[in-house]
Motif scaffolding. Structure first.
Motif, PDB file in Angstrom:
ATOM      1  N   ILE A  60     -20.840 -13.913 -36.143  1.00  0.00           N
ATOM      2  CA  ILE A  60     -21.547 -13.382 -34.972  1.00  0.00           C
ATOM      3  C   ILE A  60     -22.657 -12.430 -35.403  1.00  0.00           C
ATOM      4  O   ILE A  60     -23.743 -12.428 -34.844  1.00  0.00           O
ATOM      5  CB  ILE A  60     -20.562 -12.667 -34.023  1.00  0.00           C
ATOM      6  CG1 ILE A  60     -19.609 -13.663 -33.384  1.00  0.00           C
ATOM      7  CG2 ILE A  60     -21.303 -11.861 -32.969  1.00  0.00           C
ATOM      8  CD1 ILE A  60     -18.496 -13.030 -32.598  1.00  0.00           C
ATOM      9  N   ARG A  61     -22.388 -11.644 -36.420  1.00  0.00           N
ATOM     10  CA  ARG A  61     -23.378 -10.645 -36.839  1.00  0.00           C
ATOM     11  C   ARG A  61     -24.560 -11.257 -37.582  1.00  0.00           C
ATOM     12  O   ARG A  61     -25.546 -10.583 -37.837  1.00  0.00           O
ATOM     13  CB  ARG A  61     -22.722  -9.535 -37.649  1.00  0.00           C
ATOM     14  CG  ARG A  61     -22.023  -9.975 -38.883  1.00  0.00           C
ATOM     15  CD  ARG A  61     -21.146  -8.850 -39.442  1.00  0.00           C
ATOM     16  NE  ARG A  61     -20.581  -9.229 -40.705  1.00  0.00           N
ATOM     17  CZ  ARG A  61     -21.024  -8.838 -41.864  1.00  0.00           C
ATOM     18  NH1 ARG A  61     -22.036  -8.015 -41.951  1.00  0.00           N
ATOM     19  NH2 ARG A  61     -20.454  -9.245 -42.977  1.00  0.00           N
ATOM     20  N   ASP A  62     -24.488 -12.540 -37.899  1.00  0.00           N
ATOM     21  CA  ASP A  62     -25.596 -13.222 -38.576  1.00  0.00           C
ATOM     22  C   ASP A  62     -26.651 -13.740 -37.605  1.00  0.00           C
ATOM     23  O   ASP A  62     -27.686 -14.242 -38.031  1.00  0.00           O
ATOM     24  CB  ASP A  62     -25.065 -14.391 -39.414  1.00  0.00           C
ATOM     25  CG  ASP A  62     -24.208 -13.915 -40.572  1.00  0.00           C
ATOM     26  OD1 ASP A  62     -24.390 -12.776 -41.022  1.00  0.00           O
ATOM     27  OD2 ASP A  62     -23.344 -14.700 -41.013  1.00  0.00           O
ATOM     28  N   ASP A  63     -26.399 -13.637 -36.318  1.00  0.00           N
ATOM     29  CA  ASP A  63     -27.363 -14.085 -35.313  1.00  0.00           C
ATOM     30  C   ASP A  63     -28.652 -13.271 -35.483  1.00  0.00           C
ATOM     31  O   ASP A  63     -28.605 -12.040 -35.516  1.00  0.00           O
ATOM     32  CB  ASP A  63     -26.779 -13.865 -33.917  1.00  0.00           C
ATOM     33  CG  ASP A  63     -27.648 -14.410 -32.814  1.00  0.00           C
ATOM     34  OD1 ASP A  63     -28.889 -14.294 -32.900  1.00  0.00           O
ATOM     35  OD2 ASP A  63     -27.091 -14.938 -31.843  1.00  0.00           O
ATOM     36  N   PRO A  64     -29.802 -13.912 -35.597  1.00  0.00           N
ATOM     37  CA  PRO A  64     -31.049 -13.176 -35.819  1.00  0.00           C
ATOM     38  C   PRO A  64     -31.425 -12.229 -34.671  1.00  0.00           C
ATOM     39  O   PRO A  64     -32.230 -11.332 -34.863  1.00  0.00           O
ATOM     40  CB  PRO A  64     -32.101 -14.278 -35.980  1.00  0.00           C
ATOM     41  CG  PRO A  64     -31.478 -15.528 -35.526  1.00  0.00           C
ATOM     42  CD  PRO A  64     -29.997 -15.350 -35.573  1.00  0.00           C
ATOM     43  N   ARG A  65     -30.825 -12.402 -33.524  1.00  0.00           N
ATOM     44  CA  ARG A  65     -31.086 -11.486 -32.394  1.00  0.00           C
ATOM     45  C   ARG A  65     -30.201 -10.253 -32.445  1.00  0.00           C
ATOM     46  O   ARG A  65     -30.386  -9.311 -31.672  1.00  0.00           O
ATOM     47  CB  ARG A  65     -30.887 -12.213 -31.082  1.00  0.00           C
ATOM     48  CG  ARG A  65     -31.871 -13.354 -30.869  1.00  0.00           C
ATOM     49  CD  ARG A  65     -31.441 -14.225 -29.746  1.00  0.00           C
ATOM     50  NE  ARG A  65     -30.175 -14.859 -30.162  1.00  0.00           N
ATOM     51  CZ  ARG A  65     -29.594 -15.851 -29.542  1.00  0.00           C
ATOM     52  NH1 ARG A  65     -30.129 -16.339 -28.452  1.00  0.00           N
ATOM     53  NH2 ARG A  65     -28.477 -16.375 -29.983  1.00  0.00           N
ATOM     54  N   SER A  66     -29.228 -10.236 -33.361  1.00  0.00           N
ATOM     55  CA  SER A  66     -28.296  -9.122 -33.478  1.00  0.00           C
ATOM     56  C   SER A  66     -28.923  -7.980 -34.262  1.00  0.00           C
ATOM     57  O   SER A  66     -29.821  -8.202 -35.087  1.00  0.00           O
ATOM     58  CB  SER A  66     -27.024  -9.564 -34.192  1.00  0.00           C
ATOM     59  OG  SER A  66     -26.340 -10.519 -33.434  1.00  0.00           O
ATOM     60  N   PRO A  67     -28.424  -6.769 -34.057  1.00  0.00           N
ATOM     61  CA  PRO A  67     -28.915  -5.667 -34.885  1.00  0.00           C
ATOM     62  C   PRO A  67     -28.501  -5.845 -36.341  1.00  0.00           C
ATOM     63  O   PRO A  67     -27.560  -6.591 -36.644  1.00  0.00           O
ATOM     64  CB  PRO A  67     -28.241  -4.435 -34.276  1.00  0.00           C
ATOM     65  CG  PRO A  67     -27.225  -4.913 -33.325  1.00  0.00           C
ATOM     66  CD  PRO A  67     -27.442  -6.359 -33.077  1.00  0.00           C
ATOM     67  N   MET A  68     -29.204  -5.179 -37.234  1.00  0.00           N
ATOM     68  CA  MET A  68     -28.841  -5.209 -38.639  1.00  0.00           C
ATOM     69  C   MET A  68     -27.476  -4.551 -38.812  1.00  0.00           C
ATOM     70  O   MET A  68     -27.166  -3.563 -38.150  1.00  0.00           O
ATOM     71  CB  MET A  68     -29.877  -4.444 -39.473  1.00  0.00           C
ATOM     72  CG  MET A  68     -29.564  -4.438 -40.953  1.00  0.00           C
ATOM     73  SD  MET A  68     -30.831  -3.661 -41.941  1.00  0.00           S
ATOM     74  CE  MET A  68     -30.568  -1.952 -41.523  1.00  0.00           C
ATOM     75  N   THR A  69     -26.647  -5.129 -39.676  1.00  0.00           N
ATOM     76  CA  THR A  69     -25.326  -4.542 -39.921  1.00  0.00           C
ATOM     77  C   THR A  69     -25.196  -4.095 -41.359  1.00  0.00           C
ATOM     78  O   THR A  69     -25.798  -4.670 -42.268  1.00  0.00           O
ATOM     79  CB  THR A  69     -24.192  -5.537 -39.609  1.00  0.00           C
ATOM     80  OG1 THR A  69     -24.362  -6.711 -40.395  1.00  0.00           O
ATOM     81  CG2 THR A  69     -24.165  -5.904 -38.135  1.00  0.00           C
ATOM     82  N   VAL A  70     -24.409  -3.052 -41.531  1.00  0.00           N
ATOM     83  CA  VAL A  70     -24.063  -2.518 -42.848  1.00  0.00           C
ATOM     84  C   VAL A  70     -22.543  -2.398 -42.853  1.00  0.00           C
ATOM     85  O   VAL A  70     -21.965  -1.882 -41.909  1.00  0.00           O
ATOM     86  CB  VAL A  70     -24.705  -1.144 -43.074  1.00  0.00           C
ATOM     87  CG1 VAL A  70     -24.309  -0.562 -44.404  1.00  0.00           C
ATOM     88  CG2 VAL A  70     -26.214  -1.221 -42.935  1.00  0.00           C
TER      89      VAL A  70
END
Length: 74
Positions: A60-70
């Protein structure tokens, strides 16, 4: 509107982040992680995840519309 940094995951690993102005979203279960992700503010640009929260979110976090994750180290 200013950009926001959010920390999401288990409270015990994220307790100090609000001291630096980071919004805290406590999520102790996989379901709670998904709920918190769905309710992220629109101005969230970076989301700091605990390892468990990152695992729960998966691709889910790889969606280009998602915020950057750390992801915090183990």
């Amino acid at each position: 509107m200013s950009e926001t940094i959010v920390a999401l995951g288990e409270q015990s690993l994220l307790e100090g982040f609000p001291l630096a102005g980071v919004e805290l979203r406590v999520a102790e279960t996989d379901h709670a992680v998904h709920d918190a992700w769905a309710l992220l503010p629109k101005n969230a640009r970076v989301v700091i995840l605990t390892p468990r929260a990152a695992l729960a979110l998966g691709e889910i976090r790889d969606d280009p519309r998602s915020p950057m994750t750390v992801v915090l180290p183990l």
